[in-house]
Design an enzyme around this catalytic site. Structure first.
Site, PDB file in Angstrom:
ATOM      1  N   GLY A  32       0.804  -1.214   0.000  1.00 41.49           N
ATOM      2  CA  GLY A  32       0.000   0.000   0.000  1.00 41.49           C
ATOM      3  C   GLY A  32       0.836   1.262   0.000  1.00 41.49           C
ATOM      4  O   GLY A  32       0.572   2.207  -0.757  1.00 41.49           O
ATOM      5  N   GLU A  51      10.253   4.271   6.798  1.00 43.13           N
ATOM      6  CA  GLU A  51      10.227   2.815   6.878  1.00 43.13           C
ATOM      7  C   GLU A  51      11.036   2.361   8.089  1.00 43.13           C
ATOM      8  O   GLU A  51      12.192   2.744   8.247  1.00 43.13           O
ATOM      9  CB  GLU A  51      10.798   2.211   5.597  1.00 43.13           C
ATOM     10  CG  GLU A  51      11.126   0.728   5.654  1.00 43.13           C
ATOM     11  CD  GLU A  51       9.933  -0.125   6.031  1.00 43.13           C
ATOM     12  OE1 GLU A  51      10.069  -0.925   6.995  1.00 43.13           O
ATOM     13  OE2 GLU A  51       8.881  -0.008   5.379  1.00 43.13           O
ATOM     14  N   ALA A 107       5.682 -14.782  -0.906  1.00 37.55           N
ATOM     15  CA  ALA A 107       5.934 -15.903  -1.806  1.00 37.55           C
ATOM     16  C   ALA A 107       5.579 -15.589  -3.257  1.00 37.55           C
ATOM     17  O   ALA A 107       5.298 -16.503  -4.035  1.00 37.55           O
ATOM     18  CB  ALA A 107       5.160 -17.134  -1.332  1.00 37.55           C
ATOM     19  N   VAL A 242       8.030   5.251  13.292  1.00 45.14           N
ATOM     20  CA  VAL A 242       7.062   6.281  13.671  1.00 45.14           C
ATOM     21  C   VAL A 242       6.439   5.893  15.007  1.00 45.14           C
ATOM     22  O   VAL A 242       5.909   4.791  15.164  1.00 45.14           O
ATOM     23  CB  VAL A 242       5.980   6.445  12.591  1.00 45.14           C
ATOM     24  CG1 VAL A 242       4.864   7.381  13.084  1.00 45.14           C
ATOM     25  CG2 VAL A 242       6.601   6.981  11.312  1.00 45.14           C
ATOM     26  N   HIS A 492      -0.948 -13.897   6.738  1.00 41.16           N
ATOM     27  CA  HIS A 492      -1.844 -12.917   6.134  1.00 41.16           C
ATOM     28  C   HIS A 492      -2.718 -12.281   7.213  1.00 41.16           C
ATOM     29  O   HIS A 492      -3.914 -12.513   7.285  1.00 41.16           O
ATOM     30  CB  HIS A 492      -2.717 -13.584   5.055  1.00 41.16           C
ATOM     31  CG  HIS A 492      -1.913 -14.239   3.967  1.00 41.16           C
ATOM     32  ND1 HIS A 492      -2.310 -15.401   3.340  1.00 41.16           N
ATOM     33  CD2 HIS A 492      -0.728 -13.899   3.424  1.00 41.16           C
ATOM     34  CE1 HIS A 492      -1.399 -15.737   2.436  1.00 41.16           C
ATOM     35  NE2 HIS A 492      -0.431 -14.843   2.468  1.00 41.16           N
ATOM     36  N   GLY A 525      -2.879  -3.829   4.481  1.00 41.32           N
ATOM     37  CA  GLY A 525      -3.740  -4.972   4.742  1.00 41.32           C
ATOM     38  C   GLY A 525      -4.792  -4.738   5.794  1.00 41.32           C
ATOM     39  O   GLY A 525      -5.802  -5.448   5.829  1.00 41.32           O
TER      40      GLY A 525
END
Length: 575
Positions: A32, A51, A107, A242, A492, A525
């Site tokens: 994203g 990051e 993957a 952050v 996930h 996600g």
């Protein structure tokens, strides 16, 4: 605190005129965040990406998963690798770290979801999601270089045979993957973006996609979105965590619109609070992965930095209804290489809700074998650890013959990744751990989050029989130690900031802006509002592409409705 620099001296006058250091701060550089960085830069915004992880060149990745400093993410132990492992009461979470986020250790598998995803009641009435997302899936597929897997060997044939044995042979397929196959080991000029991207090397089928591709064949985000974004002047600052995000006091209107935001970030490391800097921006994109995003948003609501955040934060947290299982041989079979290929090559559907894929690691990458054990049945009404003890007492031979599980583990196992599109979830909330923000969980909306998937166990037993026939080795269905304790594992971890019609129904509006703080968007996600039943990376990318398509060019008026107008759209007549 010192003020962070995010733009070049040449644009200092522009920054002073706008009253902010940059136009957009993007927190995180995964699927994203990378979309946000590129698309915002294309529209003329000045963008800073923060990051928490390090930056990797291809040669920087671990050679095997035993190189823990380069593979595992554990800053307190001096490990700054690509593999995060988090623990909640109800699930063990595997996630990514580094510039490029989960693309570094995922993957490569890029499926579109089944119809059930679009029909989930949480969001189905807000838009024609299937129709609106379709062109953005196309864009995401082109950007990520999706092709059909070309690898074929004994694992793929065993998977096809298992599907046929289960009576679902027609569902067997080769996976869509983001890999440059080319000529193995040959490096060529960028084959995707007319030479604007980095040079690429053809896949050698080493199997170590999930440790980090040292070859340069994997289409990670640093090879596409982030490379192109940096070409447009986007600054990416790695190793910056952050710790705070909030509204600059006195800058927002009564409905939360038009605020200026401040972002506090510090040097990533075993000790917090070092080299703290603040950067201000007109817009913030939170894309730190579901774990990082939820941790930050829960903490900021609790301390009053983002006080309008919906009480729905943490609801509908999904695990993709997932289990990590497998089929394991006693010895590395002679003449049969289970490690050759990309990480995931084939899949089939056990039933309408259950999707099974094979996974692999390359030779020598055996560290994840520490989590492996024999498969333990569930659903008996008693804890699985008791089932495990009873099973071993009845017949200790399977466990004895598998130990030690780390011995040439990657050469002995076909990992089974089982996912479902069923409506189950967790409720996640914030908590402090060792003085730092953290998360905890309870069971949530819908069915209980499953700790055992009988369809997955059945698939692995059939696959084990096929593998035994192909290799001549004693083979058993495998599982993991966390699942013996009724704690499933997921690669996930999704949701927790669901899209909803109002703050009472969700955390985000249909443009993925935070209700009450519309200058903050969530594009990772955590904005996936239903279980997919397939790998989520393509969907996260497509949702982010759709959300960014609504952003106006810098300086143009924003044509999207203000959030007060969105709420009025849904008021009953006469209110």
């Amino acid at each position: 605190m010192s003020r962070g620099r995010a733009a070049s001296p040449a644009d200092g006058d522009t920054r002073r005129e706008s009253g902010v250091d940059v136009d957009v701060v993007v927190i995180g550089s995964g699927f994203g965040g990378s979309v946000a960085a590129l698309r915002a830069a294309e529209k003329g915004y000045r963008v800073l990406v923060l990051e928490a992880g390090r930056r990797f060149e291809d040669a920087d990745f671990a050679r095997t998963s035993w190189d823990l400093r380069r593979f595992l993410w554990a800053p307190r132990l001096g490990c700054y690798g690509v593999q995060r492992i988090h623990r909640l009461p109800d699930v063990v979470v595997l996630a990514g770290a580094g510039v490029g986020g989960g693309s570094l250790n995922y993957a490569n598998t890029l499926y579109r979801p089944p119809r059930a995803f679009y029909d989930d009641p949480q969001w189905r009435d807000l838009a024609d999601w299937e129709g609106e997302l379709a062109p953005h899936y196309d864009t995401a597929s082109r950007m990520l270089g999706v092709v059909t897997n070309r690898c074929d060997g004994p694992v793929e044939r065993a998977m096809q045979g298992a599907a046929e044995d289960l009576g679902v042979g027609e569902t067997f397929r080769r996976t869509p993957v983001g890999v440059y196959f080319g000529r193995p080991g040959e490096t060529v000029d960028d084959p995707y973006f007319g030479g604007a991207g980095p040079r690429r090397t053809g896949c050698t089928e080493c199997g170590n996609c999930m440790v980090g591709c040292r070859v340069g064949a994997k289409n990670t985000l640093v090879k596409n979105y982030l490379a192109l974004a940096e070409g447009l002047g986007v600054e990416i600052r790695p190793m910056r965590t952050v710790t705070r995000l909030g509204v600059v006091p006195g800058t927002e209107g009564p409905d939360g619109e038009d605020a200026t935001y401040r972002v506090l970030h510090e040097r990533t490391g075993p000790v917090g609070g070092r080299d703290r800097q603040v950067v201000t921006a007109a817009r913030v994109v939170v894309a730190a992965g579901t774990w990082g995003t939820q941790t930050l948003l829960h903490a900021m609501r609790d301390v009053g930095e983002l006080p309008r955040l919906s009480e729905r934060l943490g609801s509908l947290t999904r695990t993709n209804s997932e289990a990590l299982v497998g089929a394991m041989t006693e010895h590395a079979p002679a003449g049969v290489d289970l490690t050759r290929g990309v990480a995931i090559t084939t899949s089939f559907n056990v039933d309408a809700d259950t999707h099974v894929e094979n996974c692999r690691y390359g030779k020598g990458s055996n560290a994840m074998g520490l989590l492996a054990t024999v498969g333990v049945p569930g659903g008996t009404g008693r804890p699985r650890w008791r089932e495990f003890l009873a099973m071993v007492a009845r017949d200790p031979e399977p466990l004895r013959r598998m130990l030690p599980t780390t011995r040439r583990w990657s050469e002995r196992i076909v990992v089974g990744l089982v996912m479902q599109s069923r409506d189950n979830s967790l409720q996640v909330s914030g908590r402090r751990r060792f003085g730092r923000p953290g998360l905890t969980s309870t069971q949530g909306h819908g069915e209980p989050n499953p700790t055992y998937l009988p369809q997955g166990q059945a698939a692995m037993e059939v696959l084990a029989a096929r593998l035994a026939a192909a290799t001549g080795e004693y083979t058993v269905a495998g599982g993991s130690w966390p699942e013996v304790l009724d704690v499933p594992m997921t690669a996930h971890f999704l949701g927790g900031a669901p899209i909803g019609a109002s703050p009472a129904a969700g955390v985000l509006d249909r443009y993925q802006r935070v209700w009450g703080h519309p200058g903050v968007s969530v594009l990772d996600g955590s904005a996936v509002s239903a279980n997919l039943g397939v790998n989520p990376s393509l969907t996260i990318t497509a949702q982010a592409e759709r959300a960014m398509a609504f952003w106006p060019a810098r300086g143009d008026a924003d044509a999207r409705p203000r959030q007060a107008e969105l709420l009025r759209e849904r008021e009953p007549a006469g209110v």
